[in-house]
Scaffold this active site. Sequence first.
Site, short mmCIF file in Angstrom:
data_model
loop_
_atom_site.label_atom_id
_atom_site.label_comp_id
_atom_site.label_asym_id
_atom_site.label_seq_id
_atom_site.Cartn_x
_atom_site.Cartn_y
_atom_site.Cartn_z
N ARG A 76 11.16 3.77 3.79
CA ARG A 76 10.77 2.78 4.81
C ARG A 76 12.02 2.01 5.20
O ARG A 76 12.78 1.56 4.33
CB ARG A 76 9.70 1.82 4.30
CG ARG A 76 9.43 0.70 5.30
CD ARG A 76 8.23 -0.13 4.96
NE ARG A 76 7.00 0.62 5.15
CZ ARG A 76 5.78 0.08 4.99
NH1 ARG A 76 5.66 -1.18 4.64
NH2 ARG A 76 4.70 0.80 5.19
N HIS B 104 4.71 5.56 11.80
CA HIS B 104 4.27 5.48 10.40
C HIS B 104 3.33 6.69 10.22
O HIS B 104 2.12 6.54 10.14
CB HIS B 104 3.53 4.15 10.19
CG HIS B 104 3.31 3.78 8.76
ND1 HIS B 104 3.48 4.65 7.70
CD2 HIS B 104 2.91 2.59 8.20
CE1 HIS B 104 3.20 4.01 6.57
NE2 HIS B 104 2.86 2.77 6.85
N LYS C 123 25.91 -3.78 -1.77
CA LYS C 123 27.38 -3.65 -1.85
C LYS C 123 27.92 -2.98 -0.61
O LYS C 123 29.11 -2.68 -0.53
CB LYS C 123 27.76 -2.82 -3.09
CG LYS C 123 27.30 -3.41 -4.40
CD LYS C 123 27.62 -2.45 -5.54
CE LYS C 123 26.79 -2.74 -6.77
NZ LYS C 123 26.76 -1.61 -7.71
N ARG D 114 0.80 -1.22 0.00
CA ARG D 114 0.00 0.00 0.00
C ARG D 114 0.84 1.28 0.00
O ARG D 114 0.62 2.17 -0.82
CB ARG D 114 -0.93 0.06 1.22
CG ARG D 114 -2.20 -0.71 1.07
CD ARG D 114 -2.60 -1.32 2.38
NE ARG D 114 -1.66 -2.38 2.70
CZ ARG D 114 -1.79 -3.64 2.25
NH1 ARG D 114 -2.83 -3.98 1.57
NH2 ARG D 114 -0.87 -4.55 2.52
N THR D 115 1.78 1.37 0.93
CA THR D 115 2.48 2.65 1.09
C THR D 115 3.29 2.97 -0.16
O THR D 115 3.22 4.08 -0.69
CB THR D 115 3.38 2.61 2.34
OG1 THR D 115 2.63 2.08 3.42
CG2 THR D 115 3.88 4.00 2.70
N1 CP Z 1 -0.40 -0.11 5.89
C1 CP Z 1 0.80 -0.33 5.30
O1 CP Z 1 1.80 0.28 5.66
O2 CP Z 1 0.78 -1.27 4.32
P1 CP Z 1 2.05 -1.73 3.48
O3 CP Z 1 2.99 -2.40 4.47
O4 CP Z 1 1.51 -2.66 2.44
O5 CP Z 1 2.70 -0.51 2.92
#
Ligand code: CP
Length: 332
Positions: free
Chosen positions: A131, A159, A110, A81-82
């Site tokens: 992320r 998040h 590397k 999603r993100t």
């Molecule tokens: N909600 C969320 O962060 O989903 P993903 O891990 O798929 O990005």
Amino acid sequence: MSIQTSNHKRSERKAHLPFGEKREGRLYGKPILSVLQFSRDDLEEIFMVAEEMRMMVERVGTFDLLKGKVLACLFYEPSTRTSSSFIAAIERLGGSAIPINEVRYSSVTKGESLPDTVRTLEAYADVIVLRHPETGAAATAAKYLRKPIINAGDGTGEHPTQALLDLFTIREELGRIDGLTVTMLGDLKYGRTVHSLARLLALYNAKLNYVAPDLLRMPPKIIEELKQRGISQTEHKALDDVLGATDVLYVTRVQKERFENPDEYESVKNAYTITPDTMTRAKEQMVLMHPLPRVTEIAIEVDDDPRAAYFRQMEYGLYVRMALLAMVLGKA
Ligand code: CP
């Protein structure tokens, strides 16, 4: 070159904007690292822009607000999603993306450090979305950058963009946030989305219930932080203690990947499952949310319940992330 000279040149560069370029706004040029950086006014502005994005997507699909802008999407952990919603967001705004969803195919394998990797991407992109498995990684990366970076999840830390879309979902679904009772269920220890959401809800005088097994309780640091801010919080092991009084039930997955001891994961992995029977004991107007992905914590038979908002929640994420990109790039 000395640091002073380097910074001087940077400010000179910022001062010379292309003709017609309008750059302003409270988020312009800023990193998005933690929800603690937001005031209620910031949130209202983000939601207002997100509403406009929704309207524009529904009306025209794609438009050129960020034409020519490039987003680098750097993910050291899996995401559906993100990562895809950020890429969809920049593309719907007329920009383009550098997607690095598998760092093992990048120079990270590397031995390239995070600071060097983000400085490389900054040379090619206008904004970076990161992320990373380590708490504080986005904040560390931001120290090396002059362009904005957005935290898309840092280990068990935060998040923030998920919490923004979660709050936007509550607002869209229930029409208000103030005074609601929000129950968070499941893995409150490792689930970074609930850490960010609890902090944001503290701006709205929400009442918070935490339902979790002992192993997965909300971190005491966050409970103490919210207590200092005067937020009403209660902890429970049984959902039925609070289900009937809940306006928003926010379910989380037990984060298998964060456990050091697999036996501990086995002991809590099926701690809670929301079923149609659970929903019979909930308010008629309750909203059922989940940041997704889900595993077993919400039965698929619940998906058709009109209170199940988790697929709508994903879509709201697109509008919120479009708003954030437009705002940090000074175009909203
Ligand atoms: N909600 C969320 O962060 O989903 P993903 O891990 O798929 O990005």
